[in-house]
Structure formats: structure tokens, C-alpha cells
Design a protein around this motif. Structure first.
Motif: not given
Length: 577
Positions: A434-449
């Protein structure tokens, strides 16, 4: 540690299947023992190296703000089906069933599991950013496991996953991991290079590999010695070598080229440089509906096709294969080896020319007739312009860098990889917050191996000689070895060795005392094979003369030091190793 209480079992010869230096030396030194193809037991000294690598990785990950957890090796198929990789990953994904016939996998990586954790644990923007990591066993069912720990099926990897509110903050997390990786590989004592790379099966839009420089490396790294540019050859941009289209000067001519299915033979028969020839590669795609589509790729004769670049072309990005001989014959009416673009039905074939080929004039290509090639071929005059001009080839040393300067190539071993994933997995698995406006937002990801076990092999590939391994101090199984000659016969040798041993232990030095009473030749050969950075030799004659010998593994000669100065000298010398 005392050698008499440790497990040392060195071999004079490496097993026949050991093809690369690291596999040969780790086996001979008793660090690993094969139990099945691509699966090894880490013996005590091999495990020590592994744990030292893990410790450095863990310290720097913690320093960068990552949080350690531990995800399972066995993962449910449902998560992989949800992401779409159950079907996409291929045969390297080992699929298993439990007693209830439910599908599971032995994890090769953990994007699905960590995204499942995130969607259940992260609810608000206030919990972001966060970066989770673990150091865990992985399994990839390699078709041909080889090179020991370089390309095994079971291996140890550190994988980390960052979660952020938006792309800008995700890029900041990426940069933090990039910096952490720079510190990790510097502390490991390795010569390495960070290079821009293709994202491959992991996906995403930004990627860097960390390559240990070694002549035996499988990867080719393109770099500019005069700048900071570096990229894996799969990604490196190959420039057009001709500033403009070469004018036509020759007439089109059909020439006999018997038994010449390769450009090298054609060039020799016609007395032309290989760079005047053009080779044809025919690919096929299988659309969901309609007939098979053929694609003719044109590459200069002295260049090689880059499959990664080809896979990103419009129409080929969803998968392609080499066309069959029957498919080729149906359009070209000729067997492979003499194919070319002149006279081809452009309704049936899409012609794609490499950038350099698109500017060539008077080139040589197949005549679509066995035993013949065409010379003096020119675009526009003898055949229509290509349907598409694209970068299709691998860079070669000496190519101009579009940014200025000249490109060079060196070999490397990939030991780390960082990816910006964006929402590739979070959207597929509906990981939102939930963002600051109370609406759902998709997470942004990174991957590190980081390939923890591969690092141990890569360090050896980079650091060895004809006698054995030469470990960087940070990850050596022992930092110092004490070699007392005749310890079982001489009280003076035994007391001097014991005194120095205890003094080094008190200073926190990882030292081993070789108290086996072995002959000097055997003792020295073992420790040169094992590659301990610093050796101290104590003998009765030397002690009578007031000397002990201290020799770094890379040094040709030992230094003679007074016994009273040995401790201080060892501690000082370790600082430079």
C-alpha cells in the motif's frame, strides 16, 4: 591446527576427467571428492576455503544493509507455475514428486520463494526498502557437468533480493549491491572486472556480471583499455566496420567452388580475403498458426553470429531454431553450404544483414547451387535491400569502440551477477504494497547472486603455477604453515616450532604446524600444492646458525630471519599477501 590431528590426503595425480587446473589441483590437494557427476563432498580444507568466502560475503552484505534468512532447497511447483518458469526453465530445473505425487523442484534460484515471502510480509511503503539474502545449496541439472566446481550440478550460492517502492529507489538498491560486490571481490584478493551483461533466463532490464580474469575462463569480456567500458561478449555492441556503403566495381559472376561449403575454403579457392565473403545462417520460427517462417541471417565470413543478439530481434524473440535441411531446400532448392540471398523469394524468407554486411560491396556469397558461389554481389543492383539491418555478430579484438578507442578481449569466469528485475516476478505473483495514498502498487525488485563455491575454483584458475595453488590470503585454507625439519628428532626444532606456533595463534593467525615428521621434499611439495601463502621452515642446522627461512608462495627464494624476529616478520609479511 596440527597436521597430525588434521585430515591431509594429497594425490600425485589428478583423475582423468579433471580437465581444468582448479579441478585437478583441488582433487590432488584433497579439498574435494567426487560422489557423482557434478556433485562433490567438500573435504575439511575445501570447506575451510568455502567458509572464509562465505564470511566475507556475509560481512559485506550485512554492511550494505541486507538481512539474512534461509530459504528451502526444495520448493513447491505451484510457485514456479505461477511465475511461468515451470515451463520456461527447461531441463536444468530438477522436478521431483513427493509421496503424495505433488510436484516440487530442487531450487536453482529463489525468485519465486522470496516474492511469495514479500507478498505475505510486506504490506506498507513504510517497510521499504528491504533486501533479503541467504547462502544456500543450489541444484541445476547440467546436461554435461564438468570442470569440477566451475560447472557442477550442486553448488553453494549467495542470492539476495531487494524490494522497493519505485524504479528510482530500486536502482539505488542495485547501485548499493554493485558497490558491495566491488568490496567483496576486492577483499577476496581477486583480479576481477564488472561488465555489462545480458539478463538471460532471470529476466530484467539492467545487469552486470562480475568476472574473475583468467585465461581458462569460458566467458569472453569485451573492454576498452582506455576507458571504463566493459561488457560480456553476448551484450557488447559490434560496430559497423564500414563508414558507408562500398560502391560496386565488379560484375556479378557465378564461380565454381567445388567442395567448398565454408567461407574459409571459398576465400582460399577464389584468392580473396575471408572478409570479402558473406555466410548465410537460416533460422526457423514456428508460429502458433500458419506455416513455418524462415529467416536468412547474413554475417561477414570472418565474424561469428551472436545468438543472444539474434534472440532479441523482432520476430525471433519468442524462440527460434536452426532450419531443417528439408525446410531450407523447399525455399533455396539447395543444401546448406552454398546458400545466399540473391534470387531468394522474399515472401518466404526474411533477410537480416549484419551492420557491416549491409555496407559491403562486391562481396561473395552462395549461389544457391551446390559447388558454386557468386562474386561481385552488390545491394540494390543484384538483390533488394535487406529487410532488416541489425547487430548480429560477436565483437572481435581490434574493433573500434563506438564511444572512442579500440576494443580488446580477455577471458573471465563469472562469479557474481546483479540484475534489476523491475516487476517481472512481483507482477506475476501479485506482490503488492500500500502506497502513501492507500492504493496498492507492485513491488520493484532486484536480484543479486554470488557463486560462493565457484569463487574457490576461479581463485585457483587465476592463481596457480606448475607446483600447485597460490591462494589469496583472505581465503587460503591456512595463512601460514610451519615446516619443522626433523621435529621428531630435535628438541630444539620442536621447541622453536611450538613457540612460534603458539605466538602466531595468539595473534589470530590461521596457522598449521606440520608435525608429521615427514621428509622435507614431501612436506614442501604438499604445501606448495595446497598453496598456503606463507611458509616458515625451521631446521636444527639453521637454528644453530641463528636463522629460520620464511618464503611466500609466489617467491622464488626464501628469506633468512633470526628466530627472535620471525613472529614480527611473519605478521608484517602477511599484510602484503
Amino acid at each position: 591446527m596440527r597436521a597430525s590431528q588434521y585430515h591431509l590426503n594429497t594425490l600425485k595425480e589428478a583423475p582423468a576427467e579433471a580437465e581444468v587446473v582448479s579441478h585437478q589441483l583441488m582433487t590432488r590437494a584433497g579439498m574435494i571428492r567426487k560422489i557423482a557427476g557434478g556433485i562433490y563432498t567438500y573435504m575439511p580444507m575445501g570447506l575451510k576455503v568455502l567458509r572464509k568466502i562465505e564470511a566475507i560475503v556475509r560481512e559485506e552484505m550485512n554492511r550494505a544493509g541486507a538481512i539474512e534468512l534461509l530459504m528451502p532447497v526444495v520448493q513447491p511447483a505451484e510457485l514456479w507455475q505461477e511465475s511461468g518458469r515451470w515451463e520456461q526453465y527447461g531441463a536444468e530445473l530438477l522436478r521431483i514428486k513427493d509421496r503424495h505425487q505433488r510436484d516440487f523442484v530442487l531450487q536453482p534460484t529463489s525468485e519465486e520463494v522470496i516474492t511469495d515471502i514479500a507478498r505475505n510480509e510486506i504490506h506498507s511503503w513504510r517497510q521499504l526498502p528491504v533486501n533479503f539474502y541467504h547462502i544456500q545449496t543450489k541444484f541445476r541439472d547440467e546436461r554435461r557437468p564438468r570442470f569440477g566446481l566451475m560447472r557442477g550440478r550442486e553448488f553453494t550460492m549467495k542470492d539476495a533480493y531487494s524490494f522497493d517502492r519505485d524504479e528510482a529507489s530500486a536502482q539505488a538498491s542495485y547501485d548499493a549491491m554493485y558497490a558491495a560486490y566491488q568490496r567483496i571481490f576486492t577483499r577476496l584478493g581477486l583480479t576481477f572486472r564488472a561488465v555489462a551483461a545480458d539478463t538471460g533466463s532471470i529476466g530484467g532490464t539492467r545487469s552486470h556480471e562480475f568476472q574473475v580474469i583468467a585465461d581458462t575462463g569460458e566467458d569472453l569480456i569485451v573492454y576498452n583499455p582506455d576507458s571504463d567500458y566493459a561488457a560480456n561478449i553476448e551484450l557488447a555492441e559490434a560496430p559497423c566496420l564500414l563508414a558507408e556503403r562500398e560502391p560496386a566495381r565488379e560484375a556479378l559472376e557465378k564461380r565454381a567452388t567445388p567442395e567448398a561449403p565454408k567461407c574459409e575454403i571459398v576465400a582460399e579457392q577464389l584468392g580473396l580475403p575471408l572478409s570479402r565473403t558473406v555466410k548465410s545462417v537460416v533460422l526457423a520460427t514456428d508460429p502458433a498458426e500458419g506455416p513455418v517462417r524462415l529467416w536468412l541471417l547474413l554475417i561477414r565470413g570472418d565474424h561469428e553470429t551472436n545468438e543472444v543478439k539474434v534472440g532479441k530481434l523482432p520476430g525471433l524473440g519468442d524462440g527460434y531454431r536452426l532450419a531443417t535441411e528439408a525446410e531450407i531446400d523447399s525455399v533455396f532448392h539447395c543444401a546448406p553450404g552454398y546458400l545466399g540471398p540473391v534470387g531468394v523469394d522474399r515472401q518466404a524468407v526474411t533477410v537480416i544483414a549484419d551492420r557491416t554486411v549491409a555496407h559491403m560491396g562486391d562481396f561473395v556469397c552462395g549461389a544457391n547451387e551446390a559447388g558454386y558461389h557468386l562474386s561481385g554481389v552488390n545491394w540494390g543492383r543484384d538483390l533488394p535491400e535487406p529487410d532488416l539491418v541489425a547487430d548480429l555478430r560477436n565483437v572481435v579484438a581490434g574493433d573500434p569502440d563506438p564511444r572512442g578507442g579500440t576494443l580488446a578481449i580477455q577471458r573471465g569466469i563469472e562469479v557474481g551477477h546483479v540484475f534489476f528485475l523491475g516487476d517481472k516476478y512481483s507482477r506475476a505473483l501479485n506482490a503488492t504494497f500500500l502506497e502513501t495514498d492507500g492504493k496498492p502498487a507492485v513491488l520493484q525488485m532486484g536480484c543479486y547472486g554470488i557463486g560462493v563455491s565457484r569463487i574457490s575454483a576461479a581463485a585457483i584458475e587465476q592463481n596457480h603455477d606448475e607446483r600447485g595453488m597460490i591462494w589469496p590470503r583472505a581465503i587460503a585454507p591456512f595463512e601460514v604453515v610451519l615446516c619443522p625439519i626433523g621435529i621428531g628428532k630435535s628438541v630444539a626444532v620442536r621447541e622453536a616450532a611450538e613457540s612460534l606456533y603458539q605466538a602466531l595463534l595468539a595473534q589470530g593467525v590461521d596457522v598449521i604446524l606440520d608435525d608429521r615428521d615427514a621428509r622435507p621434499g614431501i612436506m614442501f611439495a604438499d604445501w606448495e600444492l595446497i598453496g598456503v601463502p606463507l611458509r616458515v621452515t625451521l631446521g636444527e642446522r639453521g637454528l644453530k646458525d641463528g636463522i629460520v627461512e620464511i618464503q611466500a608462495r609466489r617467491d622464488a627464494q626464501a628469506q633468512r630471519i633470526a628466530p627472535a624476529d620471525a613472529l614480527a616478520h611473519v605478521l608484517e609479511r602477511l599484510k602484503s599477501l
